[in-house]
Write a protein that holds these residues in place. Sequence first.
Motif, mmCIF file in Angstrom:
data_model
loop_
_atom_site.group_PDB
_atom_site.id
_atom_site.type_symbol
_atom_site.label_atom_id
_atom_site.label_comp_id
_atom_site.label_asym_id
_atom_site.label_seq_id
_atom_site.Cartn_x
_atom_site.Cartn_y
_atom_site.Cartn_z
ATOM 1 N N ALA A 198 51.664 85.841 43.159
ATOM 2 C CA ALA A 198 51.537 86.843 44.216
ATOM 3 C C ALA A 198 51.882 86.244 45.573
ATOM 4 C CB ALA A 198 50.116 87.408 44.228
ATOM 5 N N HIS A 199 51.434 85.024 45.830
ATOM 6 C CA HIS A 199 51.807 84.342 47.078
ATOM 7 C C HIS A 199 53.325 84.110 47.122
ATOM 8 C CE1 HIS A 199 47.733 83.517 48.543
ATOM 9 N NE2 HIS A 199 47.392 83.259 47.285
ATOM 10 N N GLN A 217 54.246 79.692 55.317
ATOM 11 C CA GLN A 217 52.816 79.685 55.020
ATOM 12 C C GLN A 217 52.548 80.164 53.595
ATOM 13 O OE1 GLN A 217 50.529 82.082 57.719
ATOM 14 N NE2 GLN A 217 48.569 81.284 57.019
ATOM 15 N N ALA A 218 53.272 81.203 53.166
ATOM 16 C CA ALA A 218 53.077 81.737 51.815
ATOM 17 C C ALA A 218 53.467 80.715 50.751
ATOM 18 C CB ALA A 218 53.900 83.016 51.642
ATOM 19 N N PHE A 219 54.605 80.054 50.937
ATOM 20 C CA PHE A 219 55.044 79.074 49.935
ATOM 21 C C PHE A 219 54.169 77.822 49.949
ATOM 22 C CE2 PHE A 219 59.096 81.484 50.296
ATOM 23 C CZ PHE A 219 59.107 81.945 48.986
ATOM 24 N N GLN A 220 53.615 77.491 51.096
ATOM 25 C CA GLN A 220 52.651 76.387 51.128
ATOM 26 C C GLN A 220 51.403 76.734 50.325
ATOM 27 O OE1 GLN A 220 52.409 75.896 55.422
ATOM 28 N NE2 GLN A 220 53.587 73.992 55.340
ATOM 29 N N ALA A 230 58.599 74.298 41.184
ATOM 30 C CA ALA A 230 59.839 73.805 41.799
ATOM 31 C C ALA A 230 60.468 74.846 42.713
ATOM 32 C CB ALA A 230 60.829 73.390 40.713
ATOM 33 N N GLU A 231 60.395 76.124 42.317
ATOM 34 C CA GLU A 231 61.020 77.177 43.119
ATOM 35 C C GLU A 231 60.366 77.286 44.492
ATOM 36 O OE1 GLU A 231 61.929 81.995 42.927
ATOM 37 O OE2 GLU A 231 61.043 80.983 41.198
ATOM 38 N N ALA A 232 59.042 77.114 44.537
ATOM 39 C CA ALA A 232 58.347 77.188 45.819
ATOM 40 C C ALA A 232 58.785 76.048 46.734
ATOM 41 C CB ALA A 232 56.835 77.145 45.595
ATOM 42 N N TYR A 233 58.917 74.838 46.171
ATOM 43 C CA TYR A 233 59.387 73.709 46.977
ATOM 44 C C TYR A 233 60.817 73.941 47.459
ATOM 45 C CZ TYR A 233 55.355 70.715 46.079
ATOM 46 O OH TYR A 233 54.089 70.181 46.047
ATOM 47 N N PHE A 234 61.644 74.521 46.600
ATOM 48 C CA PHE A 234 63.029 74.818 46.989
ATOM 49 C C PHE A 234 63.054 75.774 48.184
ATOM 50 C CE2 PHE A 234 66.747 77.586 46.762
ATOM 51 C CZ PHE A 234 67.781 76.667 46.740
ATOM 52 N N ASN A 235 62.271 76.858 48.080
ATOM 53 C CA ASN A 235 62.228 77.819 49.182
ATOM 54 C C ASN A 235 61.678 77.185 50.453
ATOM 55 O OD1 ASN A 235 63.281 80.189 47.958
ATOM 56 N ND2 ASN A 235 61.398 80.428 46.810
ATOM 57 N N LEU A 236 60.671 76.351 50.300
ATOM 58 C CA LEU A 236 60.135 75.645 51.469
ATOM 59 C C LEU A 236 61.209 74.773 52.118
ATOM 60 C CD1 LEU A 236 56.508 74.476 50.547
ATOM 61 C CD2 LEU A 236 57.186 75.873 52.497
ATOM 62 N N ALA A 252 60.575 68.494 50.734
ATOM 63 C CA ALA A 252 60.376 69.624 49.829
ATOM 64 C C ALA A 252 61.489 69.722 48.794
ATOM 65 C CB ALA A 252 60.283 70.921 50.627
ATOM 66 N N LEU A 253 62.728 69.545 49.230
ATOM 67 C CA LEU A 253 63.851 69.662 48.299
ATOM 68 C C LEU A 253 63.898 68.488 47.324
ATOM 69 C CD1 LEU A 253 66.474 71.060 50.793
ATOM 70 C CD2 LEU A 253 65.561 72.254 48.791
ATOM 71 N N LYS A 254 63.536 67.308 47.781
ATOM 72 C CA LYS A 254 63.450 66.173 46.866
ATOM 73 C C LYS A 254 62.398 66.436 45.796
ATOM 74 C CE LYS A 254 63.828 61.888 48.240
ATOM 75 N NZ LYS A 254 63.648 60.617 49.002
ATOM 76 N N ARG A 255 61.273 67.035 46.216
ATOM 77 C CA ARG A 255 60.235 67.374 45.240
ATOM 78 C C ARG A 255 60.741 68.403 44.240
ATOM 79 N NH1 ARG A 255 56.739 65.651 41.947
ATOM 80 N NH2 ARG A 255 54.905 66.944 41.611
#
Length: 454
Positions: A198-199, A217-220, A230-236, A252-255
Motif C-alpha cells: 500500500a505504501h 517518504q512513501a518509498f522510505q 528492490a523496486e522500492a530502492y530503484f524508485n528511491l 539506493a540503486l546499488k542496493r
Amino acid sequence: MSIQAKLIVLILALATITVAQQPKTVEGYIQTGIALQRAGKHQEAIQDFAAALKLEPGNFVAQYGSGVSYMFLDKWDDAVKAFKAALILKPNDAVVHVALANPYSGGGNDSEALATLKKAVTLDPKLVSAHHALAIVYARLGRRDDALGALSEAAQLRPNDADLLFDLGSLHLESGSLQRALEFFNRVIALKPAMASAHMGVGIVYIRLGERPSAIQAFQQVVGLHPSNAEAYFNLGELFGSVGNHKDAVAALKRATQLKTDWAEAYQALGNVYHDLADNEHYLEAMKEAARLKPADLKILEDLGMALRENRKFAEAIEPLKKVVAARPDDVNALYVLGNTYLMAAKFDDAIQTLSKVLVMDPDHSEARERLRVSSVRKNLLPKLEALKQNVVRRPESPDARAELADAYKSLGMFAESEQEYLKVIESEAGNVDYKLGLCVNYSEWGKVDQSVE
C-alpha cells in the motif's frame, strides 16, 4: 488473499472428519487427502480423493477436493471436470461456482469464467469472493469499469477488507484516477499500517503527481517495512537523482542491483547517476553490466556507447552505436553521434561517409558539417604525420618543429601524444604563450578541464 488461497480455506472448512477415522473408509480417504493438500502434495491427495469417490461416487467433499488439487497442479481441464461434478451434487452452491471459474480462467476460457461467476453472484449476492473473482477476470480482460464495479460491490459488503481496498486502489491507479487511488491506498494503510504494497502504491501515485518529496517518504516507508524490496530502492534511487541527491541515489540503486542482480534497468539508472556525478569510470562499469544483461536493448546500447565515449574509448563505442543506427536508420542524431565517434576513433573514411549521410538527411546540420570538415582535414593530415615526426628527429632543438608535430597530434585527436610534445616545447620555450595556448586547447578538447584551466 488470492482466489486459490481462499479455495484452500473453503475446502479445509468443508473437511469436518475427525482424526480417529480409519483410512480405508470414505471419510478416512478424504481426511488423508485434505492432510496431503495441506502439505502441498496434491498428486497424492488426488489419489486419496479418487479412492473415496470409488467407494462413494456422489461424495461432494472428494469431488471438490479433487478440483482444488488439480487447480494447484495447473491441470485446468481436470479441475473443471471435478468442479462440474461437484456442481451436479450442489447446483446452487455459489462457492462451487467461484471455484469452477478459476480453472476456466486459468485455461484461458474467460467467457465461461465470467458466466460462472455471474451465476455465483446471482445465487449469493453477498458472497464477497464471487464479486472479487469477477473483478479479477474483468481486469485481466481490460474491462476496468466493470472490474471497479465488481470490486466496489465486494468492498461494500466488506468495507474493512484491506485486500479489497488495495485492489480498488490499484485499479484506479491503472485507470489514471490518481486521487481515488491515493484515497484507497491510505484507507488500506489506516487498516494495515505495515502493508508495504500500500505504501508502494502511494509512492507511485505521488511520482505521477510530480510530488517527489512525498513519493520519497512513501518509498522510505516501504524499505523500512520490507528491506528486500528492490523496486522500492530503484524508485528511491531515481527520485533522489531527480532532486539532485546523487549520494543517496547511488546508495539506493546499488542496493536495488544487490537485491536483484539481473535488473538491467537498475544498472542503467545507476550509470546515469554516475554520469551526473562525472564519475566516468563507474558510469562505464554500470552501463557494461546493463548491456551484458540486456544486449539487445537499444537505449542501453546507446547509453553504453556514450559511456565508452566519455571514457575516450571511441573504437569500442562504435559497435553499440552501429547497432542503434541499424535499428533506427532515420534517427539523424544517432547517425551523427556514430559519425563523430568514427572521427574520434581516427576512422576518417567511415566518419566522412556517415557524416555525409547526416547532411543528406538534414542539410542544415551545422555540427555534422563542421565534423565532416575536421574528418577531411585529419584524413589528409594523417599521411603527413610520419614526415613531421622525422622533422623533429632531424631538428630536435627546434621548438617550431616540435610544436608543428604537437599541433598535428591535436588535430588528429591524439591528445596524449600532443600533450607530450607541447610539454617538451614549453620546457624549452617557457615564455611562449602560443605553445601554452596550444596545450590549453589540447586539454580542453581532451576533456581535461582542470588541466586546461591551470
